[in-house]
Design a protein around this motif. Structure first.
Motif, PDB file in Angstrom:
ATOM      1  N   VAL A  21      -3.537   3.406 -11.205  1.00 22.07           N
ATOM      2  CA  VAL A  21      -5.243   2.737 -10.357  1.00 22.07           C
ATOM      3  C   VAL A  21      -5.098   3.385  -9.368  1.00 22.07           C
ATOM      4  O   VAL A  21      -4.644   4.768  -8.720  1.00 22.07           O
TER       5      VAL A  21
ATOM      6  N   SER B 149       0.659  -3.523 -14.575  1.00 21.18           N
ATOM      7  CA  SER B 149      -0.673  -3.986 -14.558  1.00 21.18           C
ATOM      8  C   SER B 149      -1.389  -2.601 -13.733  1.00 21.18           C
ATOM      9  O   SER B 149      -2.095  -1.708 -13.611  1.00 21.18           O
ATOM     10  N   LEU B 150      -0.239  -2.062 -12.650  1.00 24.29           N
ATOM     11  CA  LEU B 150      -0.715  -0.701 -12.262  1.00 24.29           C
ATOM     12  C   LEU B 150      -0.360   0.655 -12.646  1.00 24.29           C
ATOM     13  O   LEU B 150      -0.356   1.174 -12.121  1.00 24.29           O
TER      14      LEU B 150
ATOM     15  N   LEU C 115       2.283   1.825  -3.234  1.00 24.96           N
ATOM     16  CA  LEU C 115       1.141   2.362  -4.411  1.00 24.96           C
ATOM     17  C   LEU C 115       1.229   4.069  -3.851  1.00 24.96           C
ATOM     18  O   LEU C 115       1.249   4.626  -5.121  1.00 24.96           O
TER      19      LEU C 115
ATOM     20  N   THR D 178       1.961  -8.158 -13.103  1.00 23.33           N
ATOM     21  CA  THR D 178       1.385  -7.564 -12.466  1.00 23.33           C
ATOM     22  C   THR D 178       1.881  -6.128 -12.312  1.00 23.33           C
ATOM     23  O   THR D 178       0.705  -5.040 -11.788  1.00 23.33           O
TER      24      THR D 178
ATOM     25  N   LEU E 107      -3.221  -7.637  -4.599  1.00 20.15           N
ATOM     26  CA  LEU E 107      -3.219  -8.232  -5.083  1.00 20.15           C
ATOM     27  C   LEU E 107      -1.683  -8.820  -4.975  1.00 20.15           C
ATOM     28  O   LEU E 107      -1.692  -9.098  -5.922  1.00 20.15           O
ATOM     29  N   LEU E 108      -0.878  -7.471  -4.881  1.00 20.12           N
ATOM     30  CA  LEU E 108       0.630  -7.999  -4.740  1.00 20.12           C
ATOM     31  C   LEU E 108       0.463  -8.466  -4.273  1.00 20.12           C
ATOM     32  O   LEU E 108       1.623  -9.595  -4.534  1.00 20.12           O
TER      33      LEU E 108
ATOM     34  N   ARG F  99       0.952  -0.938   0.122  1.00 19.71           N
ATOM     35  CA  ARG F  99      -0.382  -0.234  -0.324  1.00 19.71           C
ATOM     36  C   ARG F  99       1.084   0.972  -0.558  1.00 19.71           C
ATOM     37  O   ARG F  99       0.411   2.205  -1.024  1.00 19.71           O
TER      38      ARG F  99
ATOM     39  N   ASN G 183      -6.411  -2.470  -2.786  1.00 20.92           N
ATOM     40  CA  ASN G 183      -7.260  -3.666  -3.443  1.00 20.92           C
ATOM     41  C   ASN G 183      -6.292  -4.561  -3.480  1.00 20.92           C
ATOM     42  O   ASN G 183      -5.909  -5.548  -4.284  1.00 20.92           O
ATOM     43  N   TYR G 184      -5.093  -3.632  -4.624  1.00 20.49           N
ATOM     44  CA  TYR G 184      -3.942  -3.635  -5.233  1.00 20.49           C
ATOM     45  C   TYR G 184      -3.283  -3.982  -4.805  1.00 20.49           C
ATOM     46  O   TYR G 184      -2.141  -4.838  -4.767  1.00 20.49           O
TER      47      TYR G 184
END
Length: 200
Positions: free
Chosen positions: A153, A192-193, A142, A189, A162-163, A139, A158-159
């Motif tokens: 994103v 995708s971010l 991100l 992966t 996912l990671l 987190r 959520n991501y």
């Protein structure tokens, strides 16, 4: 560095021997006699350091978790706009147990404790807290990526989950010999971010 006395040194040797044997034979099949032989002491000597096999297992679990911190593998402060995708990708590859290295051994023993966690609530709670530590770590990564303007994103929670799930499952797949192109899976992966111009 604080010097350690002979008793503490022997305790550490017992813990490290136990972890080596847990990795090779499993926790259930590793006996105190096997651990004593590995260290070069008598079985009754173990009771001077640990009152039971259960206490030794508990201390071994705590010992191994000290070496399994998100920040040891993923260094948020090293990420910036210019290197974000590449660094995150490389951190993940460095985390994964690709050879018989220290991390391979670490994850192999952690898998043993994961099996025990179904019957030991303390292990379960500690392992769940490790998972949350990884989720929170991702987190923070991100959020840094959003600050740097490289992440596309918006649903950070959520991501982050996912990671954490992807990296954990890739590690487990490698441990059981499931042949996947884990480098490409991790790259996809990470990509995708990222915004299109930041992809690796």
């Amino acid at each position: 560095m604080i010097p350690i006395n002979k008793k503490e040194l022997t305790s550490i040797q017992i813990l490290e021997a136990a972890l080596r044997l847990f990795k090779n034979y499993g926790i259930e099949k590793t006996s105190l006699a096997m651990i004593a032989k590995e260290v070069g002491i008598t079985k009754p000597s173990i009771y001077y350091h640990f009152s039971s096999k259960e206490e030794l297992i508990e201390h071994s679990f705590n010992h191994i978790l000290r070496n399994y911190k998100f920040s040891d593998f993923f260094h948020v402060n090293e990420l910036n706009k210019e290197n974000f995708g590449e660094k995150l990708y490389q951190f993940g590859l460095d985390f994964l147990p690709t050879t018989e290295d220290d991390n391979y051994e670490l994850i192999k023993v952690l898998n043993e404790f994961t099996l025990l966690s179904n019957r030991n609530n303390n292990f379960k709670q500690r392992l769940v807290s490790v998972q949350f530590e990884f989720i929170n770590g991702f987190r923070n990564i991100l959020l840094k990526g959003i600050d740097e303007g490289v992440i596309k994103v918006s649903n950070v929670d959520n991501y982050a989950q996912l990671l954490a799930l992807v990296i954990d499952n890739i590690a487990r797949s490698i441990m059981i010999g499931f042949n996947i192109d884990y480098k490409e899976v991790w790259k996809e992966t990470v990509n995708s971010l990222l915004k299109e111009e930041e992809k690796i």
